[in-house]
Design an enzyme around this catalytic site. Structure first.
Site, PDB file in Angstrom:
ATOM      1  CE  LYS A  41      -3.490  -2.349   2.707  1.00  0.00           C
ATOM      2  NZ  LYS A  41      -4.091  -2.485   4.018  1.00  0.00           N
ATOM      3  N   GLY A  42       2.113   1.112   0.368  1.00  0.00           N
ATOM      4  CA  GLY A  42       2.967   2.265   0.596  1.00  0.00           C
ATOM      5  C   GLY A  42       3.179   3.193  -0.576  1.00  0.00           C
ATOM      6  CG  ASP A 102       6.873   2.522   0.372  1.00  0.00           C
ATOM      7  OD1 ASP A 102       7.671   1.628   0.020  1.00  0.00           O
ATOM      8  OD2 ASP A 102       6.137   2.396   1.365  1.00  0.00           O
ATOM      9  CG  ASP A 123      15.039  -0.342   4.767  1.00  0.00           C
ATOM     10  OD1 ASP A 123      16.273  -0.335   4.935  1.00  0.00           O
ATOM     11  OD2 ASP A 123      14.248  -0.360   5.720  1.00  0.00           O
ATOM     12  CB  VAL A 138      10.663   8.109   6.907  1.00  0.00           C
ATOM     13  CG1 VAL A 138      11.989   8.761   7.270  1.00  0.00           C
ATOM     14  CG2 VAL A 138      10.869   7.110   5.781  1.00  0.00           C
TER      15      VAL A 138
END
Length: 177
Positions: free
Chosen positions: A42-43, A99, A102, A152
């Site tokens: 969903k990010g 999104d 990482d 974040v």
């Protein structure tokens, strides 16, 4: 909700200016082609919606659910494809939007899977990329912002389902985690 934010990392105006530049790069790299865009949910939905409105071209958009954080503040190391069916990408050019880059595990797993499904080319775009080594040295083709290795939220990014609707990217206070 805003009291849980330690500081704003990237404000809304700066995000929108950077999306203008990213859209130009995408249009240049895919001239006149119908592009399949795969949005990782969903990010990435806020980022993808704002970016794709800036790419005035024919797009086919698909959304898939992939998870690696599983509710925590760090990647679990396990990438789960929550959708059993992927879009038809055979012999197609694909742009994957996520999104945040990482560890790189999620993006690498999705890219590999799309190539297994027959994609002719897969490029990747992320709103944020953490300034740290990524799994298998994967790098996104289009990056909004390079950030420090901090947790974040906002602009689609969440913690336990909250904070996605903030109009900026902010660092979440440790006590809110």
């Amino acid at each position: 909700m805003e009291e849980d934010i330690e500081r704003v990392l990237v404000d809304e105006q700066v995000i929108h200016k950077r999306l203008d530049v990213m859209a130009l790069e995408i249009r240049k790299d895919f001239p006149g082609e119908v592009l399949v865009v795969v949005v990782l949910m969903k990010g990435a939905f806020v980022f993808a919606a704002d970016l794709l409105r800036r790419v005035p071209r024919m797009l086919e958009m698909e959304c898939i659910n992939v998870a690696s954080y599983h509710g925590g503040t760090e990647s679990s190391g396990v990438v789960s494809f929550l959708d059993h069916k992927l879009p038809d990408v055979k012999s197609r050019k694909v742009l994957v939007l996520d999104d945040i880059l990482d560890t790189g595990r999620t993006l690498k797993a999705v890219v590999d899977r799309l190539y297994q499904e027959g994609a002719s080319e897969v490029k990747t775009g992320v709103l944020l990329s953490k300034d740290k080594p990524h799994t298998d040295n994967i790098a996104a083709d289009y990056v909004g912002f390079l950030i420090a290795d901090e947790f974040v939220v906002g602009y689609g990014l969440d913690y336990q389902g909250r904070y996605r609707n903030l109009p900026y990217v902010g660092v979440l206070k440790a006590e809110a985690q």
